[in-house]
Design a protein around this motif. Structure first.
Motif, mmCIF file in Angstrom:
data_model
loop_
_atom_site.group_PDB
_atom_site.id
_atom_site.type_symbol
_atom_site.label_atom_id
_atom_site.label_comp_id
_atom_site.label_asym_id
_atom_site.label_seq_id
_atom_site.Cartn_x
_atom_site.Cartn_y
_atom_site.Cartn_z
ATOM 1 N N ALA A 175 -9.893 -93.219 -65.158
ATOM 2 C CA ALA A 175 -9.894 -91.783 -65.408
ATOM 3 C C ALA A 175 -10.436 -91.466 -66.795
ATOM 4 O O ALA A 175 -11.146 -90.469 -66.991
ATOM 5 C CB ALA A 175 -8.491 -91.217 -65.247
ATOM 6 N N SER A 176 -10.112 -92.297 -67.803
ATOM 7 C CA SER A 176 -10.652 -92.088 -69.151
ATOM 8 C C SER A 176 -12.170 -92.219 -69.137
ATOM 9 O O SER A 176 -12.883 -91.430 -69.781
ATOM 10 C CB SER A 176 -10.040 -93.092 -70.131
ATOM 11 O OG SER A 176 -8.643 -92.936 -70.205
ATOM 12 N N ILE A 177 -12.690 -93.197 -68.413
ATOM 13 C CA ILE A 177 -14.144 -93.352 -68.307
ATOM 14 C C ILE A 177 -14.749 -92.160 -67.569
ATOM 15 O O ILE A 177 -15.824 -91.658 -67.934
ATOM 16 C CB ILE A 177 -14.486 -94.675 -67.601
ATOM 17 C CG1 ILE A 177 -14.011 -95.857 -68.444
ATOM 18 C CG2 ILE A 177 -15.977 -94.780 -67.322
ATOM 19 C CD1 ILE A 177 -14.184 -97.208 -67.783
ATOM 20 N N ALA A 178 -14.072 -91.665 -66.514
ATOM 21 C CA ALA A 178 -14.581 -90.505 -65.768
ATOM 22 C C ALA A 178 -14.659 -89.271 -66.671
ATOM 23 O O ALA A 178 -15.640 -88.509 -66.611
ATOM 24 C CB ALA A 178 -13.683 -90.231 -64.563
ATOM 25 N N CYS A 179 -13.666 -89.048 -67.516
ATOM 26 C CA CYS A 179 -13.714 -87.908 -68.443
ATOM 27 C C CYS A 179 -14.867 -88.057 -69.423
ATOM 28 O O CYS A 179 -15.540 -87.072 -69.756
ATOM 29 C CB CYS A 179 -12.389 -87.787 -69.190
ATOM 30 S SG CYS A 179 -11.001 -87.277 -68.152
ATOM 31 N N CYS A 180 -15.109 -89.276 -69.902
ATOM 32 C CA CYS A 180 -16.245 -89.502 -70.797
ATOM 33 C C CYS A 180 -17.569 -89.298 -70.068
ATOM 34 O O CYS A 180 -18.556 -88.855 -70.667
ATOM 35 C CB CYS A 180 -16.171 -90.900 -71.392
ATOM 36 S SG CYS A 180 -14.803 -91.125 -72.550
#
Length: 629
Positions: free
Chosen positions: A612-617
């Motif tokens: 999810a952190s990568i998706a937000c980035c």
């Protein structure tokens, strides 16, 4: 002090005035007011007497007991330091001691006032430091005005030379036979224009347009390179598994770019941002009316006292967080009226065509754009047990990579002064995060089983009527409100406690350590290198504490140290429940909905936080590609 505060040409040491008086220093201020003489008085006999007098009983009259002070005052004659036409109408006497300055004012107030009336002023080190700061600002303003005047003169010369060039070109057309002579004149004029342009460039304070264009394209190319790098990072974090379908990667990247491009650059859709912002403002004003009635001035009503510090009357719990109650009630009513289900079904159908996942998984991802990480799985509760492992993982990633509608309104209200069209930007971020979360989830855990069948029909009804939806939505909003308050108190306190133990040992805080880890991700989103540390630290706060604190810090700082483009990209990257507390909430809620898969859900918890952190980035990088500085 003069050397530290003023430019080298702004003052002179041991300057002799026209009347023969030599002052210790002369500050070259322009007229008006003009140069100001400064004379320094050392702490000699009068000063020592002044210091000794502080420990005694009340002193006798100053004129009788302090003849040296009277003699010192007599030397402060305006005729000595003030020369009409050469200096300003005032002079400064510098006393190198704050205590001496205070004693002179206390014991010889009449003499000091008389000296001031004559234009001679006693200044202490602190007073002189502040005065020098004001003088430096005045000198800088005068210098900038002179450069502006020079720029105007050079532009006027350039205009004259351009007009002359036009006349000579016309003469060339009329007199072709004299072409050689006219060409020589044109060459001469071109040389003059070049010289004028060089002089203008010497006073130009902004970066050249070509440099700005190069920077713009460079940052956008940086973000374009960051998107595939983020995909590679997700694949590596998942253990470099085989089975990733090219269709998933292409659909994920293209859908993000298409959604962002349409919402950011198509005028009618862009105009909808302003309408959405007006709606958010209306909700905030309506909530303020309710909190004023219940809490009085604590809830935003008129203060019964004067506000000494700007913003000191703002109380987060009583003025900002109650918006969750109103939005929660409205969301429940819109769901009951089948407005939200209609939008969610349309979005789920689009995701199914792009990625080929089951209807239940698509419905959960689409619902996460508008509802919370626990409410979305509740809509597909009958099919949770039949989801494949990859689809379950994607549902969890989507729950963390997006924000609910009620929090969207709260965050939009908070950052509206810092980020333009804040409500529309956050809605776009949630929409982009839907395909981004599917892409990141399937890169870390590729689909290896046949997709489950189900959830193809209409979304279930949750309320018996509009009033039931209103009441239950308000109750759900209250639960969320109290949960936010408790989470803020506990997690901010825990982080502060860890920092108390960590900072004395390493000199670093937990947020700063997390910021180091997120620096490459900030660069991959197209952030300039000089601003990457600030953005990375905000991302670290989001993961360690939560996104609420990150948005709160962004609003409180006014985006200090960040360009407008960087603030917009950071807004997209923060738009998600990617923090450890949210992982605990989601795992607990989904385990209660599907107890038979509790171990599987728990094992995927931290992995879903990474994805999810990568998706937000990815959402931030997508906006970085499409947004110029």
């Amino acid at each position: 002090m003069l050397a530290d505060r003023l430019p080298a040409d702004g003052w002179a040491w041991q300057f002799s005035l026209a009347n023969g008086t030599r002052c210790d220093a002369l500050i070259r201020l322009p007229f008006p007011p003009g140069p100001i003489a400064i004379d320094s008085q050392s702490r000699s006999r009068p000063g020592r007497r002044c210091a000794a007098r502080r420990t005694r009983r009340p002193a006798p009259r100053p004129s009788a007991a302090w003849p040296p002070i009277s003699a010192s005052m007599s030397r402060m004659s305006p005729r000595k330091y003030i020369c009409p036409g050469e200096t300003a109408e005032g002079a400064l006497i510098f006393l190198p001691s704050e205590a001496l300055h205070a004693d002179l004012h206390a014991l010889f107030g009449t003499l000091v006032a008389e000296a001031g009336r004559r234009g001679v002023y006693l200044v202490s080190p602190g007073t002189l430091w502040a005065v020098l700061g004001a003088m430096r600002a005045l000198m800088r303003d005068v210098r900038l005005r002179a450069e502006a005047q020079q720029l105007r003169r050079e532009v006027a010369k350039l205009a004259e030379e351009t007009e002359r060039l036009d006349r000579r070109v016309a003469s060339l057309k009329r007199h072709f036979a004299e072409m050689q002579v006219d060409l020589q004149q044109i060459e001469t004029t071109a040389q003059k224009i070049t010289a004028a342009g060089a002089r203008i460039e010497a006073v130009e304070m902004d970066p050249p347009a070509a440099a700005r264009a190069a920077e713009m394209s460079g940052l956008q190319l940086q973000a374009a390179l960051g998107l595939p790098l983020l995909c590679l990072l997700a694949w590596v974090c998942g253990g470099c598994r085989r089975g990733v379908r090219p269709r998933v990667v292409a659909a994920g990247l293209l859908s993000q770019l298409v959604i962002a491009g349409a919402l950011l650059h198509i005028p009618p859709l862009r105009a909808g941002f302003a309408a959405l912002g007006d709606a958010v403002d209306a909700l905030a004003r309506a909530t303020r009316a309710g909190t004023t009635l219940v809490f009085g001035y604590l809830g935003g009503g008129p203060l019964p006292f004067a506000e000494l510090a700007p913003g000191g009357s703002f109380i987060l719990f009583f003025q900002a967080l109650p918006l969750v109650l109103l939005v929660g009630a409205l969301s429940a009513v819109l769901y009951h009226w089948r407005i939200l289900p209609l939008v969610v079904d349309a979005l789920a159908a689009g995701l199914k065509r792009l990625f080929g996942l089951s209807g239940a998984c698509n419905l959960s991802v689409a619902a996460n754009v508008f509802v919370g990480m626990v409410e979305a799985p509740l809509l597909i509760r009958p099919w949770l047990a039949t989801l494949t492992r990859a689809e379950l993982f994607v549902s969890m990633v989507a729950g963390l990579a997006t924000i609910s509608g009620n929090m969207l309104v709260v965050y939009a209200t908070m950052i509206a002064p810092v980020v333009p069209d804040a409500a529309g930007q956050l809605l776009t971020a949630s929409l982009i995060a839907a395909p981004a979360s599917i892409l990141a989830g399937l890169l870390m855990l590729p689909e290896s089983e046949p997709a489950a069948v189900g959830a193809e029909g209409p979304m279930p009804r949750l309320y018996d009527g509009t009033m039931d939806a209103l009441v239950r939505g308000t109750a759900d909003g209250l639960t969320l409100l109290l949960g936010i308050m408790a989470s803020l108190i506990v997690f901010v306190a825990l982080v502060a406690l860890l920092n108390m133990a960590l900072e004395p040992l390493t000199g670093l805080t937990l947020q700063r350590l997390a910021g180091f880890a997120f620096w490459p991700l900030a660069w991959a989103m197209g952030i300039p290198a000089a601003e990457c540390a600030t953005v990375a630290e905000s991302l670290g706060v989001k993961v360690v504490v939560n996104e609420f604190v990150s948005y709160l810090q962004l609003a409180a700082s006014g985006g200090a140290g960040l360009a407008e483009r960087s603030r917009v990209i950071l807004t997209y990257a923060l738009c998600g429940f990617t923090n450890f507390a949210s992982v605990g909430i989601m795992v607990t809620g989904m385990s209660a909905l599907c107890p038979e898969r509790r171990a599987e859900i728990t094992g995927l918890g931290l992995k879903s936080l990474v994805a999810a952190s990568i998706a937000c980035c990815m959402a931030g990088a997508t906006v970085g590609v499409l947004t110029a500085p």
